[in-house]
Design a protein around this motif. Structure first.
Motif, mmCIF file in Angstrom:
data_model
loop_
_atom_site.group_PDB
_atom_site.id
_atom_site.type_symbol
_atom_site.label_atom_id
_atom_site.label_comp_id
_atom_site.label_asym_id
_atom_site.label_seq_id
_atom_site.Cartn_x
_atom_site.Cartn_y
_atom_site.Cartn_z
ATOM 1 N N TYR A 9 3.037 1.348 -3.796
ATOM 2 C CA TYR A 9 1.312 1.989 -4.911
ATOM 3 C C TYR A 9 1.287 2.368 -4.485
ATOM 4 O O TYR A 9 0.202 3.414 -6.041
ATOM 5 N N MET A 10 0.101 2.478 -3.634
ATOM 6 C CA MET A 10 -1.137 3.927 -3.384
ATOM 7 C C MET A 10 -0.660 5.142 -2.713
ATOM 8 O O MET A 10 -1.079 6.190 -3.738
ATOM 9 N N HIS A 11 0.495 4.917 -2.468
ATOM 10 C CA HIS A 11 0.999 6.005 -1.916
ATOM 11 C C HIS A 11 2.453 6.777 -2.406
ATOM 12 O O HIS A 11 2.418 7.881 -2.301
ATOM 13 N N HIS A 12 3.477 5.893 -3.329
ATOM 14 C CA HIS A 12 4.224 6.057 -4.124
ATOM 15 C C HIS A 12 4.822 6.861 -3.747
ATOM 16 O O HIS A 12 6.287 7.556 -3.153
ATOM 17 N N SER A 47 0.400 -0.996 0.059
ATOM 18 C CA SER A 47 -0.123 0.331 0.086
ATOM 19 C C SER A 47 1.106 1.099 -0.034
ATOM 20 O O SER A 47 0.701 2.227 -0.464
#
Length: 66
Positions: free
Chosen positions: A19-22, A16
């Protein structure tokens, strides 16, 4: 996870954060340390690979996953 140091909760968090918060590996490492998860940057990289394997398995082989 059998024979794993870290559970699915940590693997999911690593995925997470990436990939969601880079977040980068050093950023993920720092975040885990603030949550009292003692881990090396190398292990973060390994957990990212494990996360990617689980996502691939989920997307390609639902029967095997069960």
């Amino acid at each position: 996870m059998p024979h794993g140091e870290f559970g699915l909760d940590v693997i999911a968090l690593v995925g997470s954060l990436r990939y969601m918060h880079h977040r980068s590996v050093p950023e993920i490492h720092r975040e885990l340390l603030t949550r009292s998860v003692l881990i090396s940057e190398r292990t973060v990289t390994n957990l990212l690979a494990r996360y990617e394997e689980l996502v691939t398995l989920h997307l390609t082989d639902q029967t095997r996953l069960r």
